[in-house]
Write a protein that holds these residues in place. Structure first.
Motif, PDB file in Angstrom:
ATOM      1  N   LEU A   1      78.862 103.235 -33.236  1.00  0.00           N
ATOM      2  CA  LEU A   1      78.264 104.171 -34.416  1.00  0.00           C
ATOM      3  C   LEU A   1      77.382 103.586 -35.377  1.00  0.00           C
ATOM      4  N   ASN A   2      77.063 102.305 -35.031  1.00  0.00           N
ATOM      5  CA  ASN A   2      76.039 101.366 -35.836  1.00  0.00           C
ATOM      6  C   ASN A   2      76.557 101.417 -37.173  1.00  0.00           C
TER       7      ASN A   2
ATOM      8  N   ASP B   1      84.031  97.607 -43.138  1.00  0.00           N
ATOM      9  CA  ASP B   1      83.889  98.587 -43.946  1.00  0.00           C
ATOM     10  C   ASP B   1      84.481  99.979 -43.309  1.00  0.00           C
ATOM     11  N   ALA B   2      84.436 100.014 -41.831  1.00  0.00           N
ATOM     12  CA  ALA B   2      85.015 101.152 -41.306  1.00  0.00           C
ATOM     13  C   ALA B   2      86.547 100.825 -41.168  1.00  0.00           C
ATOM     14  N   ILE B   3      87.125  99.464 -40.958  1.00  0.00           N
ATOM     15  CA  ILE B   3      88.362  99.253 -40.712  1.00  0.00           C
ATOM     16  C   ILE B   3      89.201  99.698 -41.965  1.00  0.00           C
ATOM     17  N   GLU B   4      88.435  99.353 -43.089  1.00  0.00           N
ATOM     18  CA  GLU B   4      89.156  99.584 -44.576  1.00  0.00           C
ATOM     19  C   GLU B   4      89.166 101.224 -44.493  1.00  0.00           C
ATOM     20  N   ALA B   5      88.019 101.993 -44.286  1.00  0.00           N
ATOM     21  CA  ALA B   5      88.106 103.391 -44.599  1.00  0.00           C
ATOM     22  C   ALA B   5      89.118 103.987 -43.473  1.00  0.00           C
ATOM     23  N   ILE B   6      89.334 103.790 -42.406  1.00  0.00           N
ATOM     24  CA  ILE B   6      90.075 104.231 -41.386  1.00  0.00           C
ATOM     25  C   ILE B   6      91.590 104.098 -41.959  1.00  0.00           C
ATOM     26  N   GLY B   7      91.873 103.004 -42.456  1.00  0.00           N
ATOM     27  CA  GLY B   7      93.206 102.776 -42.943  1.00  0.00           C
ATOM     28  C   GLY B   7      93.425 103.851 -44.085  1.00  0.00           C
TER      29      GLY B   7
ATOM     30  N   VAL C   1      86.066 107.677 -33.360  1.00  0.00           N
ATOM     31  CA  VAL C   1      86.537 106.500 -33.170  1.00  0.00           C
ATOM     32  C   VAL C   1      87.757 106.265 -32.329  1.00  0.00           C
ATOM     33  N   LEU C   2      88.866 107.334 -32.797  1.00  0.00           N
ATOM     34  CA  LEU C   2      90.127 106.806 -32.054  1.00  0.00           C
ATOM     35  C   LEU C   2      90.223 107.635 -30.819  1.00  0.00           C
ATOM     36  N   SER C   3      89.215 108.584 -30.617  1.00  0.00           N
ATOM     37  CA  SER C   3      89.370 109.231 -29.119  1.00  0.00           C
ATOM     38  C   SER C   3      88.508 108.103 -28.085  1.00  0.00           C
TER      39      SER C   3
ATOM     40  N   ASN D   1      88.996  96.197 -29.970  1.00  0.00           N
ATOM     41  CA  ASN D   1      88.074  97.044 -29.311  1.00  0.00           C
ATOM     42  C   ASN D   1      86.935  97.380 -30.240  1.00  0.00           C
ATOM     43  N   GLN D   2      86.272  96.491 -30.720  1.00  0.00           N
ATOM     44  CA  GLN D   2      85.268  96.679 -31.551  1.00  0.00           C
ATOM     45  C   GLN D   2      83.994  97.630 -31.223  1.00  0.00           C
ATOM     46  N   LEU D   3      83.885  97.776 -29.814  1.00  0.00           N
ATOM     47  CA  LEU D   3      82.908  98.856 -29.405  1.00  0.00           C
ATOM     48  C   LEU D   3      83.207 100.120 -29.981  1.00  0.00           C
ATOM     49  N   CYS D   4      84.283 100.619 -30.108  1.00  0.00           N
ATOM     50  CA  CYS D   4      84.452 101.818 -30.801  1.00  0.00           C
ATOM     51  C   CYS D   4      83.800 102.019 -32.004  1.00  0.00           C
TER      52      CYS D   4
END
Length: 308
Positions: free
Chosen positions: A126-127, A132-138, A63-65, A119-122
């Motif tokens: 990943l499909n 859910d991803a936003i919360e988990a990354i935090g 994600v971050l890269s 930048n939602q493409l990042c």
């Protein structure tokens, strides 16, 4: 579409329940250390456990890269170094330095989440489910919604968060015939012309958006009349980057004591030699030749033979 836990499970071949447990209890997967600062203060280091660190590495890679980082920053990027950073300012006559106060701890997850949303493409590539991803990354990369010193994902995140700041500083400096660079929390501006005090107000104003502020005790101006230093390296009057006479003499003394009296830490000496080779290759070569007279063969092999 998968959840982020399902995606990590597939990629890392780990049990989904195990991953969920780590993410939901991430704040408890840190070990805190207090280390002294050079100015007699104290610094909190929060080291993630191997389990959490694995998830942080996954987040950085997947994600971050994918998020933008400015060319104006020279820390935590592949191919960059303190030498390459210092070389950006070696031809300037005037130098300005300032420091961002409490850099990592003052970067909140809200700053990163806003960038990810823009930048939602990042995430989409990943499909996996976006919210859910936003919360988990935090949870994976922040401790109590704050960035930690000592966490593998923190350096990358700091560059991502300050992308817009770096770009605006580059634009401002270009318009005023100046050069800008940032190395972690250290900000440098240089110019062939006198740098006015206005630079302090300009940087301070841009940092307010990120709830960051300057450390005025580490803010200074310098001209070629005095020794200029950029991230610990010396800019000589000839416009070359050097480790400095004092540090160079210290390395020579350590080598001599090791070869003659077998005193000193071999790994530390080899580390200093590697550093010297990167910054001043000609000096490194001359030292290798000179001190070969004190041993049989190559001095690197001689130092390795007496590891201590």
């Amino acid at each position: 579409m998968m959840t982020v836990v399902e995606k990590i499970s597939v990629d890392l071949k780990l049990d989904k329940n195990y991953i969920s447990k780590i993410i939901n209890r991430a704040d408890f997967y840190y070990k805190d250390y207090i280390i002294p600062k050079r100015n007699n203060g104290k610094r909190l280091i929060s080291q993630a456990s191997p389990e959490l660190k694995t998830l942080q590495y996954w987040t950085v890679k997947n994600v971050l890269s994918k998020l933008p980082v400015s060319m104006g920053t020279y820390a935590y990027k592949k191919g960059d170094s303190i030498k390459r950073h210092a070389e950006q300012h070696k031809e300037s006559k005037f130098l300005f330095h300032t420091d961002i106060k409490n850099f990592f701890p003052n970067i909140s997850y809200a700053l990163l989440s806003d960038i990810i949303k823009a930048n939602q493409l990042c995430i989409n590539q990943l499909n996996i489910e976006f919210d859910d991803a936003i919360e988990a990354i935090g949870k994976i990369c922040f401790k109590k919604s704050k960035l930690c010193i000592g966490t593998v994902s923190s350096p990358c995140i700091s560059n991502i968060v300050l992308y817009e700041f770096d770009e605006k500083m580059i634009e401002y400096c270009n318009e005023n015939d100046m050069k800008y660079s940032r190395y972690a929390d250290d900000i440098y501006v240089s110019s062939m012309k006198y740098i006015s005090l206005d630079i302090i107000a300009s940087i301070s104003k841009l940092l307010q958006k990120y709830n960051l502020s300057l450390n005025y005790t580490k803010t200074w101006f310098c001209s070629k009349k005095y020794r200029q230093k950029v991230t610990g390296l010396v800019i000589t009057s000839e416009g070359k980057v050097s480790i400095g006479l004092s540090r160079r003499n210290d390395i020579k003394k350590m080598i001599y004591n090791k070869l003659i009296y077998n005193e000193g830490n071999s790994n530390q000496i080899l580390g200093y030699l590697s550093f010297l080779k990167d910054i001043e290759p000609e000096t490194y070569n001359s030292i290798i030749i000179k001190y070969s007279n004190y041993c049989q063969g190559d001095i690197i092999d001689a130092i390795k033979t007496n590891i201590s």
